[in-house]
Design an enzyme around this catalytic site. Structure first.
Site, PDB file in Angstrom:
ATOM      1  N   ASP A  30     -11.010  -3.867  47.132  1.00 53.33           N
ATOM      2  CA  ASP A  30     -11.461  -2.788  46.355  1.00 53.33           C
ATOM      3  C   ASP A  30     -12.014  -3.510  45.005  1.00 53.33           C
ATOM      4  O   ASP A  30     -11.903  -4.594  44.628  1.00 53.33           O
ATOM      5  CB  ASP A  30      -9.886  -2.186  45.822  1.00 53.33           C
ATOM      6  N   ASN A  81     -15.481  -2.887  44.187  1.00 47.77           N
ATOM      7  CA  ASN A  81     -16.934  -3.025  44.406  1.00 47.77           C
ATOM      8  C   ASN A  81     -17.715  -2.403  43.351  1.00 47.77           C
ATOM      9  O   ASN A  81     -18.773  -2.815  42.800  1.00 47.77           O
ATOM     10  CB  ASN A  81     -17.441  -2.776  45.839  1.00 47.77           C
ATOM     11  N   HIS A 129     -21.241  -3.276  46.823  1.00 49.23           N
ATOM     12  CA  HIS A 129     -20.924  -3.428  48.327  1.00 49.23           C
ATOM     13  C   HIS A 129     -21.279  -4.802  49.037  1.00 49.23           C
ATOM     14  O   HIS A 129     -20.821  -5.491  49.663  1.00 49.23           O
ATOM     15  CB  HIS A 129     -21.095  -2.121  48.967  1.00 49.23           C
ATOM     16  N   SER A 163     -12.349   3.621  54.721  1.00 47.88           N
ATOM     17  CA  SER A 163     -10.901   4.491  54.959  1.00 47.88           C
ATOM     18  C   SER A 163     -11.459   5.863  55.619  1.00 47.88           C
ATOM     19  O   SER A 163     -12.611   6.291  55.549  1.00 47.88           O
ATOM     20  CB  SER A 163     -10.299   4.599  53.951  1.00 47.88           C
ATOM     21  N   TRP A 215     -15.149   8.986  53.702  1.00 49.02           N
ATOM     22  CA  TRP A 215     -16.279  10.074  53.964  1.00 49.02           C
ATOM     23  C   TRP A 215     -16.460  10.990  52.876  1.00 49.02           C
ATOM     24  O   TRP A 215     -17.782  11.533  52.938  1.00 49.02           O
ATOM     25  CB  TRP A 215     -15.765  10.778  55.253  1.00 49.02           C
ATOM     26  N   LEU A 223      -9.262 -17.522  64.504  1.00 46.22           N
ATOM     27  CA  LEU A 223      -8.927 -16.348  63.558  1.00 46.22           C
ATOM     28  C   LEU A 223      -8.903 -15.109  64.086  1.00 46.22           C
ATOM     29  O   LEU A 223     -10.145 -14.946  64.617  1.00 46.22           O
ATOM     30  CB  LEU A 223      -9.700 -16.555  62.348  1.00 46.22           C
ATOM     31  N   SER A 271      -3.273   2.981  49.693  1.00 42.44           N
ATOM     32  CA  SER A 271      -4.103   3.795  50.035  1.00 42.44           C
ATOM     33  C   SER A 271      -4.667   4.016  51.598  1.00 42.44           C
ATOM     34  O   SER A 271      -5.741   3.941  52.124  1.00 42.44           O
ATOM     35  CB  SER A 271      -5.828   3.322  49.510  1.00 42.44           C
TER      36      SER A 271
HETATM   37  C1  IPE Z   1      -9.511   1.819  49.933  1.00 39.00           C
HETATM   38  O1  IPE Z   1     -10.170   1.621  48.746  1.00 39.00           O
HETATM   39  C2  IPE Z   1     -10.464   1.775  50.977  1.00 39.00           C
HETATM   40  C3  IPE Z   1     -11.272   0.320  51.199  1.00 39.00           C
HETATM   41  C4  IPE Z   1     -10.985  -0.557  50.473  1.00 39.00           C
HETATM   42  C5  IPE Z   1     -12.004   0.341  52.326  1.00 39.00           C
HETATM   43  P1  IPE Z   1     -10.557   3.216  47.937  1.00 39.00           P
HETATM   44  O2  IPE Z   1     -11.243   3.007  46.709  1.00 39.00           O
HETATM   45  O3  IPE Z   1     -11.272   4.152  48.916  1.00 39.00           O
HETATM   46  O4  IPE Z   1      -9.172   3.765  47.448  1.00 39.00           O
HETATM   47  P2  IPE Z   1      -8.609   4.666  46.276  1.00 39.00           P
HETATM   48  O5  IPE Z   1      -9.623   5.848  46.727  1.00 39.00           O
HETATM   49  O6  IPE Z   1      -8.813   4.066  45.138  1.00 39.00           O
HETATM   50  O7  IPE Z   1      -7.115   4.803  46.564  1.00 39.00           O
HETATM   51  C1  IPE Z   2     -14.029  -1.031  48.035  1.00 38.69           C
HETATM   52  O1  IPE Z   2     -14.807  -0.844  46.594  1.00 38.69           O
HETATM   53  C2  IPE Z   2     -15.080  -0.679  49.135  1.00 38.69           C
HETATM   54  C3  IPE Z   2     -14.896   0.571  49.923  1.00 38.69           C
HETATM   55  C4  IPE Z   2     -14.066   1.745  49.544  1.00 38.69           C
HETATM   56  C5  IPE Z   2     -15.855   0.884  50.827  1.00 38.69           C
HETATM   57  P1  IPE Z   2     -14.932   0.627  46.036  1.00 38.69           P
HETATM   58  O2  IPE Z   2     -16.374   1.254  46.454  1.00 38.69           O
HETATM   59  O3  IPE Z   2     -13.710   1.461  46.298  1.00 38.69           O
HETATM   60  O4  IPE Z   2     -15.029   0.324  44.529  1.00 38.69           O
HETATM   61  P2  IPE Z   2     -14.447   1.127  43.384  1.00 38.69           P
HETATM   62  O5  IPE Z   2     -12.900   0.909  43.535  1.00 38.69           O
HETATM   63  O6  IPE Z   2     -15.122   2.411  43.326  1.00 38.69           O
HETATM   64  O7  IPE Z   2     -14.600   0.102  42.070  1.00 38.69           O
HETATM   65 MG    MG Z   3     -12.114   1.916  45.345  1.00 34.77          MG
END
Ligand code: IPE
Ligand code: IPE
Ligand code: MG
Length: 250
Positions: A29, A31, A46, A74, A78, A140, A205
């Protein structure tokens, strides 16, 4: 690069002397926030995350970790803008195209978890091909949770079991946690021992709800693009110091 490798090898040596987790989960998380902080588009975050993932996999292979499960997308993701979802799907496809040969050479076995059948036809084909290519690899076990939700996985497992009962394959009283677990996307994979979340939020999450029942948690404010093999090894080292009681007492 040589220096980096030495650093990693030295740290690997240190952690090999303590208890290594068998199965590590990573909620990758932060990115978007990393990119925003630099005045870049979320998509750049990303793309940078993919580079981090590559380094983490190399480290996991080097220290002979048994299993690594990462959260890539997740069931709730979407809800993001179309453009971001499209970019991510494109990135997954590009990742497989570019990395599958190298993963295979590293003896990695890749597996995708989640509602894969709801992805685009071309991505499903790439996933099938990559899984097939690495099916017999013994290194792995690398699981990529894509269109994955822990609650959704549990509901789907329940449906599969209900069908088996209706078909007369099993009786209701044969349903126990072992059978239930076997119907999850992770199948008979070992439980998650260590769950890492980057990006500073203190929540799961909807990730690996069943599999992390007794996981140790490791949260860091470091965003995923900034996460390094050194910090990954630091988390593993910290795991080695944890007193895991599993409900028992000393
Ligand atoms: C969780 O991160 C999903 C992934 C890392 C793929 P999110 O950014 O979607 O989670 P929330 O919305 O902060 O809980
Ligand atoms: C996690 O990073 C990657 C995915 C959920 C695909 P985010 O896109 O949720 O990045 P933040 O949390 O908004 O910084
Ligand atoms: Mg996030």
């Amino acid at each position: 690069m040589q220096d980096d490798n030495n650093k990693i090898n030295n740290s690997s040596f240190l952690i090999l002397n303590s208890t290594l987790p068998k199965h590590v989960g990573i909620i990758m998380d932060g990115n978007g926030r990393w990119a925003k902080g630099l005045g870049l588009l979320r998509s750049a975050g990303h793309a940078a995350g993919v580079k981090t993932l590559k380094k983490i996999i190399t480290t996991a292979v080097n220290i002979e970790l048994e299993a690594l499960t990462v959260y890539a997308f997740s069931t709730e993701n979407w809800n993001r803008p179309h453009t971001e979802v499209d970019f991510l799907m494109h990135l997954f496809s590009e990742y497989l195209e570019k990395e599958k040969r190298e993963l295979n050479e590293k003896n990695v076995r890749i597996k995708f978890l989640g509602r894969i059948n709801e992805l685009s036809e071309s991505l499903i084909k790439q996933i099938d091909d990559a899984e097939e290519m690495m099916r017999n690899n013994t290194g792995l076990r690398f699981n990529v949770a894509t269109n994955y939700g822990g609650q959704d996985e549990i509901v789907r497992a329940t449906q599969k079991i209900a069908k088996k009962v209706l078909d007369g394959e099993i009786k209701i009283d044969q349903i126990d946690s072992k059978l239930f677990e076997s119907q999850l996307d992770t199948g008979n994979e070992v439980p998650i021992d260590l769950l890492i979340r980057t990006g500073g939020d203190l929540r799961v999450s909807n990730f690996m709800l069943w599999q992390s029942a007794y996981a140790e948690f490791w949260f860091t404010n470091t965003t995923f693009p900034e996460f390094t093999p050194e910090e990954f090894l630091e988390a593993l080292k910290d795991f080695g110091k944890r007193d895991r009681r599993f409900g028992s007492i000393k």
